[in-house]
Design an enzyme around this catalytic site. Structure first.
Site, PDB file in Angstrom:
ATOM      1  N   PHE A 155      43.119  39.490  39.784  1.00 46.53           N
ATOM      2  CA  PHE A 155      42.705  40.504  40.748  1.00 46.53           C
ATOM      3  C   PHE A 155      43.658  40.434  41.944  1.00 46.53           C
ATOM      4  O   PHE A 155      43.946  39.344  42.463  1.00 46.53           O
ATOM      5  CB  PHE A 155      41.253  40.273  41.182  1.00 46.53           C
ATOM      6  CG  PHE A 155      40.715  41.429  41.974  1.00 46.53           C
ATOM      7  CD1 PHE A 155      40.338  42.604  41.338  1.00 46.53           C
ATOM      8  CD2 PHE A 155      40.634  41.368  43.344  1.00 46.53           C
ATOM      9  CE1 PHE A 155      39.875  43.695  42.060  1.00 46.53           C
ATOM     10  CE2 PHE A 155      40.171  42.450  44.080  1.00 46.53           C
ATOM     11  CZ  PHE A 155      39.787  43.611  43.439  1.00 46.53           C
ATOM     12  N   ASP A 157      38.214  31.637  40.216  1.00 49.03           N
ATOM     13  CA  ASP A 157      37.560  32.784  40.850  1.00 49.03           C
ATOM     14  C   ASP A 157      36.481  33.256  39.873  1.00 49.03           C
ATOM     15  O   ASP A 157      36.785  33.695  38.753  1.00 49.03           O
ATOM     16  CB  ASP A 157      38.591  33.890  41.126  1.00 49.03           C
ATOM     17  CG  ASP A 157      37.978  35.105  41.829  1.00 49.03           C
ATOM     18  OD1 ASP A 157      36.756  35.306  41.706  1.00 49.03           O
ATOM     19  OD2 ASP A 157      38.724  35.865  42.480  1.00 49.03           O
ATOM     20  N   TYR A 180      27.969  40.326  45.059  1.00 45.66           N
ATOM     21  CA  TYR A 180      27.594  41.749  44.999  1.00 45.66           C
ATOM     22  C   TYR A 180      27.695  42.350  43.604  1.00 45.66           C
ATOM     23  O   TYR A 180      27.375  43.513  43.426  1.00 45.66           O
ATOM     24  CB  TYR A 180      28.370  42.587  46.013  1.00 45.66           C
ATOM     25  CG  TYR A 180      29.884  42.445  46.032  1.00 45.66           C
ATOM     26  CD1 TYR A 180      30.667  42.887  44.971  1.00 45.66           C
ATOM     27  CD2 TYR A 180      30.533  41.894  47.132  1.00 45.66           C
ATOM     28  CE1 TYR A 180      32.051  42.764  44.999  1.00 45.66           C
ATOM     29  CE2 TYR A 180      31.909  41.776  47.176  1.00 45.66           C
ATOM     30  CZ  TYR A 180      32.663  42.208  46.102  1.00 45.66           C
ATOM     31  OH  TYR A 180      34.025  42.084  46.131  1.00 45.66           O
ATOM     32  N   LYS A 181      28.176  41.590  42.625  1.00 45.35           N
ATOM     33  CA  LYS A 181      28.278  42.133  41.269  1.00 45.35           C
ATOM     34  C   LYS A 181      27.023  41.750  40.484  1.00 45.35           C
ATOM     35  O   LYS A 181      25.959  42.313  40.678  1.00 45.35           O
ATOM     36  CB  LYS A 181      29.546  41.618  40.580  1.00 45.35           C
ATOM     37  CG  LYS A 181      30.852  41.984  41.291  1.00 45.35           C
ATOM     38  CD  LYS A 181      32.039  41.434  40.512  1.00 45.35           C
ATOM     39  CE  LYS A 181      33.329  41.515  41.285  1.00 45.35           C
ATOM     40  NZ  LYS A 181      33.838  42.876  41.466  1.00 45.35           N
ATOM     41  N   ARG A 201      36.247  51.215  32.440  1.00 41.94           N
ATOM     42  CA  ARG A 201      35.607  49.891  32.431  1.00 41.94           C
ATOM     43  C   ARG A 201      34.094  50.063  32.452  1.00 41.94           C
ATOM     44  O   ARG A 201      33.547  50.825  33.264  1.00 41.94           O
ATOM     45  CB  ARG A 201      36.080  49.148  33.682  1.00 41.94           C
ATOM     46  CG  ARG A 201      36.095  47.664  33.585  1.00 41.94           C
ATOM     47  CD  ARG A 201      36.754  47.070  34.800  1.00 41.94           C
ATOM     48  NE  ARG A 201      36.131  47.430  36.076  1.00 41.94           N
ATOM     49  CZ  ARG A 201      36.138  46.675  37.152  1.00 41.94           C
ATOM     50  NH1 ARG A 201      36.735  45.505  37.130  1.00 41.94           N
ATOM     51  NH2 ARG A 201      35.573  47.078  38.272  1.00 41.94           N
TER      52      ARG A 201
END
Ligand SMILES: Cc1ncc(COP(=O)(O)O)c(C=O)c1O
Ligand SMILES: Nc1c(O)cccc1C(=O)C[C@H](N)C(=O)O
Length: 421
Positions: free
Chosen positions: A134, A206, A231-232, A380
């Site tokens: 990322f 990560d 938050y995911k 995605r």
């Protein structure tokens, strides 16, 4: 549900009826008419979050005012939530804090790891990562390299299989996303950590796309540092604070360069010189966003009620179903799967490449099937077993097939790029 061909909606409805996680959907506010396949970007809202927000804002802030730092436990919240999150990461008490953003926590972890590596062997100047990591992870590494200005360099691998060859006697730290944000590739955490450490380097993970989605065992792998977001798959809310895990052996050794007063040994002694606190607390920097931090607990409370093994097996089954249905029903339309098929190599999202990926995703979203788009050409779909079922997958692929068959993505409004994709 086993992976087969020729699956009907009725088969999916039957699978939902015996799904051990089916009751969890009631814990989330999902709007009518939405099939939500973007929990890998922003998780859905736990129903309890609204009441929690009202309590924190109305009662703790409104009535408690500054007293709430003590009386509502605000000051200890990053540590208390870290302890609560720890079991989902295979971590112990006093090893995790919920604080800051993933980017900021990665800065702290990487700087600290580099200081530890330099104390052991200052000739190790290479940080190994992945070109397809990322972007923020690579940008943070670049920032630290220029800030330190001591000859550090970033070495990027192009394939997961190139890792061990890239790590050598010059390597200080390896920094990888456990689950790749684009492809969904999952690294074997224990094996990779061992290979990296055998070569004398430190391992930072990560876990942004792992926490709450796949089984994680940081202690079992004996990794060095980890960061990730809430938050995911942990459903903490937009921009909710992230976490940092530090192996106990490193907590009191390295340099944590964002040495703010919350990480001081005695914050309210207001001393003019910095003295780091003991343990994980020194990875705190300054005042935390208490309202959004408080909401993290609602997502954690839901996730902790579920069995992680059930979450993982349903995630794999839903993703298998998604892949099978796309291959069976959309075969004529040029979608290419870029997510590993092997369960042990796959996280909790499924990605397909298509030259018109952006417009197709916008057309899907306009029909209530919400996934997201990543360059280049990647559609995605996040798989969140707590609020998605088998029939949802069937219905989403049905809409996808319809959009592709009728080329209804081919409209000017679906070509217009939004700021956030
Ligand atoms: C692997 C990974 N790391 C980090 C981030 C983002 O970090 P931050 O929350 O600091 O924006 C994301 C997603 O936004 C991500 O997928
Ligand atoms: N963090 C995000 C944001 O601030 C805006 C929009 C999306 C995000 C995301 O989380 C993106 C996500 N990490 C990804 O894997 O692409």
């Amino acid at each position: 549900m086993t992976s087969t061909t020729t699956l009907s909606l009725e088969d999916c409805v039957k699978a939902d009826a015996v799904d051990p996680l089916r009751e969890f959907r009631r814990e989330f506010a999902i709007p009518e008419g939405v099939l939500y396949f973007d929990g890998n970007s922003l998780g859905a809202r736990p129903i309890a979050a609204q009441e929690c927000a009202a309590r924190v804002i109305g009662d703790e802030w409104g009535n408690g005012l500054v007293r709430s730092w003590n009386e509502a436990g605000w000051f200890d919240l990053p540590v208390r939530l870290g302890d609560k999150l720890a079991p989902l990461l295979g971590a112990g008490e006093g090893e995790v804090v919920v604080t800051d953003s993933t980017s900021i926590n990665l800065f702290k972890a990487l700087a600290s790891a580099l200081s530890i590596a330099a104390a052991q062997d200052p000739s190790r100047k290479v940080i190994v990562s992945e070109r397809d990591n990322f972007p923020t992870d690579l940008y943070i590494a670049e920032g630290i390299i220029s800030l330190l200005d001591q000859g550090y360099e970033l070495r990027l691998i192009d394939q997961p299989g190139d890792l061990t060859e890239a790590v050598g006697p010059d390597t200080a730290v390896v920094m990888l996303s456990h689950v790749n944000y684009r492809t969904g590739n999952l690294y074997a955490m224990t094996e990779v950590t061992a290979a990296v450490q055998e070569r004398g380097a430190l391992m930072i993970w990560d876990l942004a796309h792992s926490a709450g989605a796949v089984t994680v065992d940081l202690s079992g792998a004996d990794a060095d540092f980890a960061v990730g977001c809430t938050y995911k798959y942990l459903n903490g809310g937009p921009g909710s604070p992230a976490f940092i895990w530090v192996n106990r052996r490193h907590q009191n050794t390295g340099i944590q360069p964002l040495s703010g007063w919350w990480g001081h040994a005695r914050p309210f002694a207001m001393e003019s010189a910095y003295e780091p606190g003991a343990g994980i607390r020194r990875f705190l920097s300054g005042t935390q966003p208490i309202t959004s931090l408080s909401l993290v607990e609602c997502g954690l409370d839901v996730a902790l009620k579920a069995d992680m093994a059930d979450i993982r097996s349903k995630s794999l089954a839903l993703a298998d179903l998604f892949i099978d249905l796309v291959e069976e029903r959309c075969a004529a339309y040029g979608l290419e799967l870029i997510t590993p098929r092997k369960h042990e190599r796959r996280g909790s999202h499924v990605s397909f490449v298509h030259p018109e990926g952006y417009s197709i995703m916008k057309a899907l979203i306009a029909r209530g099937v919400i996934g997201d788009y990543r360059e280049p050409g990647v559609l995605r779909f996040g798989i969140t077993p707590l609020y998605l079922g088998y029939a949802d997958v069937w219905n989403a692929v049905d809409v996808l097939r319809d959009i592709l068959e009728n080329k209804s993505w081919d409209r000017p409004e679906f070509r217009e790029r939004d700021a956030v994709t």
